[in-house]
Write a protein that holds these residues in place. Structure first.
Motif, PDB file in Angstrom:
ATOM      1  N   ALA A 124       0.820  -1.201   0.000  1.00  0.00           N
ATOM      2  CA  ALA A 124       0.000   0.000   0.000  1.00  0.00           C
ATOM      3  C   ALA A 124       0.858   1.256   0.000  1.00  0.00           C
ATOM      4  CB  ALA A 124      -0.932   0.011   1.216  1.00  0.00           C
ATOM      5  N   SER A 125       0.297   2.336  -0.563  1.00  0.00           N
ATOM      6  CA  SER A 125       0.965   3.638  -0.550  1.00  0.00           C
ATOM      7  C   SER A 125      -0.091   4.738  -0.585  1.00  0.00           C
ATOM      8  CB  SER A 125       1.923   3.778  -1.738  1.00  0.00           C
ATOM      9  OG  SER A 125       1.219   3.697  -2.961  1.00  0.00           O
ATOM     10  N   MET A 126       0.279   5.918  -0.065  1.00  0.00           N
ATOM     11  CA  MET A 126      -0.639   7.054  -0.073  1.00  0.00           C
ATOM     12  C   MET A 126       0.166   8.335  -0.189  1.00  0.00           C
ATOM     13  SD  MET A 126      -3.539   8.191   2.730  1.00  0.00           S
ATOM     14  CE  MET A 126      -2.393   9.041   3.820  1.00  0.00           C
ATOM     15  N   SER A 127      -0.318   9.282  -1.031  1.00  0.00           N
ATOM     16  CA  SER A 127       0.386  10.553  -1.184  1.00  0.00           C
ATOM     17  C   SER A 127      -0.548  11.582  -1.795  1.00  0.00           C
ATOM     18  CB  SER A 127       1.624  10.387  -2.080  1.00  0.00           C
ATOM     19  OG  SER A 127       1.287  10.581  -3.435  1.00  0.00           O
ATOM     20  N   PRO A 128      -0.126  12.855  -1.851  1.00  0.00           N
ATOM     21  CA  PRO A 128      -0.897  13.879  -2.551  1.00  0.00           C
ATOM     22  C   PRO A 128      -0.489  14.047  -4.011  1.00  0.00           C
ATOM     23  CG  PRO A 128       0.831  14.923  -1.296  1.00  0.00           C
ATOM     24  CD  PRO A 128       0.984  13.441  -1.065  1.00  0.00           C
ATOM     25  N   TYR A 129       0.315  13.124  -4.558  1.00  0.00           N
ATOM     26  CA  TYR A 129       0.836  13.292  -5.910  1.00  0.00           C
ATOM     27  C   TYR A 129      -0.138  12.894  -7.010  1.00  0.00           C
ATOM     28  CZ  TYR A 129       5.468  13.974  -3.805  1.00  0.00           C
ATOM     29  OH  TYR A 129       6.533  14.451  -3.094  1.00  0.00           O
ATOM     30  N   ALA A 171      -3.456   5.282  -2.816  1.00  0.00           N
ATOM     31  CA  ALA A 171      -4.471   6.151  -2.241  1.00  0.00           C
ATOM     32  C   ALA A 171      -4.123   7.611  -2.474  1.00  0.00           C
ATOM     33  CB  ALA A 171      -4.621   5.884  -0.742  1.00  0.00           C
ATOM     34  N   ASP A 172      -5.139   8.415  -2.770  1.00  0.00           N
ATOM     35  CA  ASP A 172      -4.992   9.867  -2.768  1.00  0.00           C
ATOM     36  C   ASP A 172      -5.095  10.365  -1.333  1.00  0.00           C
ATOM     37  OD1 ASP A 172      -4.645  10.401  -5.472  1.00  0.00           O
ATOM     38  OD2 ASP A 172      -6.798  10.579  -5.874  1.00  0.00           O
TER      39      ASP A 172
END
Length: 592
Positions: A124-129, A171-172
């Motif tokens: 899993a990963s999440m960022s604003p990119y 994820a955003d």
């Protein structure tokens, strides 16, 4: 040995963000991830860890409670000729799935997974990119990494990982892309959102209940942060070139405002924001000179990081990402942890064959249940820099236990093992040391600098450079690759921030408290202990090490600390040498 000049190239081009609405589900026969064969591609490094082919996947060992409902799907299919890879493995894509968080704010994710009934572990990963921003639509260096329709900046390649039996979730972050709410980067709420995404992943029917965080830079930082919150389904963290101490690693290096954040914010964050209701990180950094609760909230409590960690740093990422990976590895409470320090650009090493091989072994060990997958992998693996070349070396700890700590004294334009007569040098200044035999310096360094000044403060910028026997510079590969050379070592300190934390300070790593301003007394010699981030330098006979004590770092281009409202000039200062004020460079000498 591998030529470091071949390890990375830069693509300076970039395009505007393009975010497209997409269907919620696809079922495709994914194409094999490939690296473009071209003269611009980096040289592949053979794996220092051996083959992962024998790593055994175990995907049915854990399955927690099931959700009450699944996303509504609509069909969109690619033509078989465009979508089949060598393995012929179908990949299911669930787009724009909504994950509820503890305060009810929806986080929107995409799920890539092998199509079938067998539960699989999750990355899993999440960022604003922007989970929907295809890499080449916005970001550079795409020609150096895996090619594919689903490649997103700094995240795992879903095609490669689903072929090997893993689900990949993107994820955003709150307030960006398709996720609702208000963005406040690296706040407690940011980490809690990722916690909730991980826990959602852990209880899906297609999940074994084992979840890992993985990715470069922001994604690595979020991995450290969420690990400290200890979500039950988080089984491992791959932290690739991130940071852990928001003040010292990023926001205020040496107490000096890192204004490169502003251009990054405008290029990469602003286009992704959902509305105007958001915190402004550049404004917060500019207005907060001292370390306060705002910075502490954004600094990882490493004593709470207990899951297995694979921490990867880069000698050339001296703008942001090196220190935190090493300090994170040192202070994490994890029973199982590995440190790798490599060379190359900020991007392509993560996608290199040796790196994916290592990541796969690590995840097979802690998500797949293969107890032998990491056998033979040393706790520390370093790419030792030999001029323009590198060679891998196994180590057991950091700093290296056999290090011989020595002092190179500052004299009149020179560095020497012997203390010079008492003297002075105008500020700024350079000091040179010429090797008479091979000299390896691998580890952290510190500059003990005695200065006096006509003013009450100054900013010190320290850089280490290497020159060959012909006087030609041997630069380090910078974040953008070989086209963005950087010094071999770097450090910063604002004189008024010289106060040390006696409990954290070590001879080779000063630890400044940054909790009060201590002005200089004009004209009085004062000791400044400057932390220099870890490095690996090998001098051959006749080669030269140069210490630059500078009044600015404008030579660092976009990485410079040159905000006119946050500068303390050192022009007119004096460096004191020898006697009672013997300025010296504290170096880690590694015996041959």
């Amino acid at each position: 040995m591998v030529s470091s000049a071949q390890l990375a190239q830069v693509n300076p081009s970039g395009q505007d963000w393009q975010v497209a609405a997409r269907c919620t589900h696809e079922l495709v026969m994914v194409r094999a991830a490939t690296r473009r064969a071209s003269p611009r591609s980096p040289l592949r490094m053979s794996s220092p860890y051996g083959s992962a082919a024998s790593a055994r996947a175990s995907w049915t060992t854990a399955s927690a409670c099931r959700p009450r409902s699944t996303p509504i799907l609509c069909g969109r299919h690619r033509r078989p000729a465009e979508a089949r890879n060598k393995r012929g493995i179908p990949m299911r894509i669930d787009r724009d799935v909504t994950v509820p968080t503890r305060d009810g704010t929806p986080i929107v994710i995409d799920v890539f997974r092998p199509d079938g009934e067998q539960p699989v572990p999750v990355i899993a990963s999440m960022s604003p990119y922007g989970k929907d921003v295809h890499w080449p639509e916005r970001f550079p260096l795409y020609e150096l990494v895996d090619q594919g329709d689903h490649m997103v900046w700094e995240t795992p390649n879903p095609q490669w990982w689903t072929e090997r039996g893993y689900a990949v979730v993107r994820a955003d972050a709150r307030g960006t892309g398709k996720s609702a709410g208000r963005l406040d980067v690296f706040s407690r709420k940011d980490a809690e959102d990722f916690y909730d995404v991980i826990e959602w992943c852990g209880v899906q029917p297609w999940s074994t209940g084992k979840v890992a965080s993985s990715g470069i830079s922001w994604y690595a930082m979020m991995g450290w942060h969420v690990a400290a919150l200890q979500p039950p389904h988080l089984a491992a963290v791959v932290a690739w070139e991130g940071c852990t101490d928001f003040y010292r690693d990023w926001g205020r290096q040496g107490g000096i405002y890192t204004n490169a954040t502003e251009s990054w914010w405008q290029r990469q964050i602003i286009p992704q924001l959902g509305d105007d209701d958001h915190a402004s990180m550049p404004d917060d950094l500019r207005s907060r000179e001292l370390l306060d609760d705002w910075y502490r909230e954004r600094t990882v409590d490493l004593a709470q990081v207990r899951v297995p960690v694979l921490s990867a740093g880069n000698w050339g990422s001296i703008h942001l990402h090196l220190r935190g990976n090493i300090e994170g590895w040192l202070d994490a409470a994890s029973e199982y942890k590995w440190l790798v320090v490599h060379v190359g650009s900020h991007i392509d090493p993560y996608y290199a064959d040796w790196a994916k091989d290592l990541q796969l072994r690590f995840l097979q060990r802690f998500l797949g249940g293969d107890q032998t997958a990491m056998d033979g992998v040393p706790p520390v693996r370093l790419a030792i820099r030999r001029g323009h070349d590198v060679e891998w070396r196994d180590e057991q700890n950091w700093p290296l236990p056999r290090t011989q700590w020595r002092q190179l004294y500052l004299g009149q334009k020179e560095l020497s093992w012997h203390q010079p007569a008492e003297g002075r040098a105008p500020y700024p200044a350079t000091f040179d040391f010429t090797a008479t035999e091979r000299l390896e310096l691998t580890g952290p360094l510190a500059l003990r600098l005695w200065v006096s000044h006509i003013a009450g403060d100054l900013d010190v910028f320290v850089q280490l450079e290497q020159y060959d026997v012909d006087g030609k510079r041997i630069p380090a590969i910078g974040p953008g690759g070989a086209a963005t050379p950087v010094p071999m070592g770097i450090g910063w300190l604002r004189a008024s921030h010289r106060k040390l934390d006696p409990e954290r300070t070590l001879a080779h790593r000063p630890w400044h408290s940054h909790d009060e301003i201590q002005p200089l007394e004009p004209g009085v010699p004062t000791l400044l202990e400057v932390e220099i981030w870890p490095t690996s330098i090998t001098l051959e006979p006749g080669q030269r090490l140069q210490l630059r004590v500078q009044a600015d770092d404008d030579n660092m281009g976009p990485l410079a600390h040159n905000d006119p409202g946050d500068r303390r000039s050192g022009h007119g200062a004096t460096i004191h040498l020898g006697g009672d004020h013997a300025s010296n460079l504290y170096v880690p000498v590694i015996p041959n």
